[in-house]
Design a protein around this motif. Structure first.
Motif, PDB file in Angstrom:
ATOM      1  N   SER A 199      20.812  -3.803 -17.063  1.00 35.03           N
ATOM      2  CA  SER A 199      21.980  -3.455 -16.248  1.00 35.03           C
ATOM      3  C   SER A 199      22.180  -1.949 -16.170  1.00 35.03           C
ATOM      4  O   SER A 199      22.927  -1.468 -15.317  1.00 35.03           O
ATOM      5  CB  SER A 199      23.237  -4.123 -16.805  1.00 35.03           C
ATOM      6  OG  SER A 199      23.673  -3.505 -18.004  1.00 35.03           O
ATOM      7  N   GLN A 237      23.848  -7.828 -12.888  1.00 27.34           N
ATOM      8  CA  GLN A 237      24.579  -7.144 -11.815  1.00 27.34           C
ATOM      9  C   GLN A 237      25.945  -6.620 -12.276  1.00 27.34           C
ATOM     10  O   GLN A 237      26.581  -5.844 -11.569  1.00 27.34           O
ATOM     11  CB  GLN A 237      24.758  -8.094 -10.626  1.00 27.34           C
ATOM     12  CG  GLN A 237      25.568  -9.337 -10.925  1.00 27.34           C
ATOM     13  CD  GLN A 237      25.563 -10.331  -9.778  1.00 27.34           C
ATOM     14  OE1 GLN A 237      25.733  -9.957  -8.624  1.00 27.34           O
ATOM     15  NE2 GLN A 237      25.354 -11.615 -10.078  1.00 27.34           N
ATOM     16  N   PRO A 258      22.199  -3.454  -9.172  1.00 27.94           N
ATOM     17  CA  PRO A 258      22.278  -4.299  -7.985  1.00 27.94           C
ATOM     18  C   PRO A 258      20.907  -4.684  -7.418  1.00 27.94           C
ATOM     19  O   PRO A 258      20.846  -5.425  -6.439  1.00 27.94           O
ATOM     20  CB  PRO A 258      23.039  -3.420  -6.990  1.00 27.94           C
ATOM     21  CG  PRO A 258      22.663  -2.024  -7.359  1.00 27.94           C
ATOM     22  CD  PRO A 258      22.501  -2.029  -8.862  1.00 27.94           C
TER      23      PRO A 258
END
Length: 358
Positions: A179, A206, A229
């Motif tokens: 992440s 995400q 993302p």
């Protein structure tokens, strides 16, 4: 007086303080050319994942790096091939420095650069960073597997794409680390072929996370991430079965859509998808090309294990006996086969890619 009994570090033999990420980067800094290659490579991959760029990206190269000289020769050849097929394929050099092990074995160039259980990790970090700089200065983007949670602090600034392997996709540590990675990241399905672990990883990565990591000065630090993302799935087969065929890809599309995550799919042409026979990888590439011709819109990338020479070799007791340009981990296709397979794929999909429904 009662005897004091030790309760911690009972099985720790020694510890060695390593160079900090900041100090390594100061010793081996990014040149302008290297920075351009990394930034540009990441942006192209993001654009492909966002469907702004119709090309396929292909992560291709040795299963693992053990000889920087051979790796750089491979990179030079790949750069020329990349320019030739650039209108259809975006080639990214596979530069894997760490190898997960089911039990024991050589753990990769960073952990054991001399392949003799001497574990000169600081030297391995220097060699790895120097090679990544050399590759970037050729103008070639690089990809790696993010395995050790601390290694990205040393090398991630030179990486355009990262993989999380089948053994670690289920690991919460690796999901949290991912992440915060600066590059797009691909999660492989489980070793049993299950897609669930990759879907759960994509749901997790995400979002922002907080975990213990190291800062640029090597200190333990609470690390807070923004979330990544650009996570997607990598189909690598499993449980002794491939999952690159059109039925498996359609099932994966449905599962990803149902979970509300990206339906971008990358296919790993090795591992169970080639029945662990590297010579079958070109057939997988051909099949993927055919699926795209037949209307597939979800497949955006491929992974291929390739080296200067085909096959693999065991690490000999006398390292002078190593065959040049031959993998010491999984078997690879050789360079001539690589050129032929990449050109064939480019020629097959060149005209249809710009017209794909996106």
């Amino acid at each position: 007086m009662s005897q004091i009994r030790q309760v911690d570090d009972l099985n720790i033999e020694s510890q060695q303080v390593l160079i900090t990420p900041r100090a390594l980067k100061e010793k081996l800094p990014l040149s302008d050319a290297a920075r351009d290659a990394v930034v540009g490579g990441r942006q192209v991959i993001r654009d492909i994942l966002d469907r702004k760029d119709p090309r396929l990206f292909v992560v291709i190269g040795p299963c693992s790096i053990h000889d920087p000289k051979a790796a750089l020769e491979y990179a030079s050849r790949l750069k020329a091939l990349a320019e030739e097929v650039d209108d259809a394929l975006f080639l990214v050099l596979r530069v894997y420095f760490e190898k997960p092990r089911t039990t024991v074995g050589w753990k990769g160039l960073i952990n054991d650069p001399h392949m003799n259980d001497s574990f000169k990790v600081e030297e391995g970090l220097h060699i790895a960073r120097r090679l990544l700089l050399d590759v970037a200065e050729l103008g070639l983007p690089a990809a790696t597997e993010a395995l050790d949670p601390t290694t990205p602090q040393y090398l991630q600034d030179l990486i355009a794409w990262s993989a999380i392997g089948a053994r670690t996709t289920e690991s919460q540590t690796h999901r949290e680390m991912s992440s915060g990675l600066s590059s797009p990241v691909g999660f492989k399905n489980g070793t049993d072929g299950s897609l669930d672990v990759a879907v759960n990883a994509m749901l997790s990565v995400q979002y922002p996370h907080r975990f213990l990591g190291i800062d640029p000065d090597g200190r333990v630090a609470l690390t807070t991430t923004r979330g990544n993302p650009y996570a997607h799935v990598v189909l690598r087969g499993g449980g002794g079965k491939p999952n690159y065929d059109s039925v498996s890809v359609a099932l994966a599309e449905g599962a990803l859509h149902k979970a509300g995550v990206s339906t971008n799919i990358m296919v790993d042409c090795s591992h169970a998808n080639s029945n662990k026979d590297p010579s079958l990888q070109p057939l997988v590439m051909e099949n993927i090309g055919n699926q795209i011709l037949e209307g597939n819109t979800s497949i955006v990338g491929l992974m291929v294990e390739s080296h200067l020479n085909e096959g693999n070799q065991k690490i000999p007791e006398n390292l002078d006996d190593l065959q040049y340009g031959v993998s010491v981990t999984d078997g690879c296709i050789g360079w001539q086969t690589t050129e032929d397979a990449v050109r064939a794929l480019a020629n097959k999909v060149r005209d249809v890619l710009p017209r794909r429904d996106r």
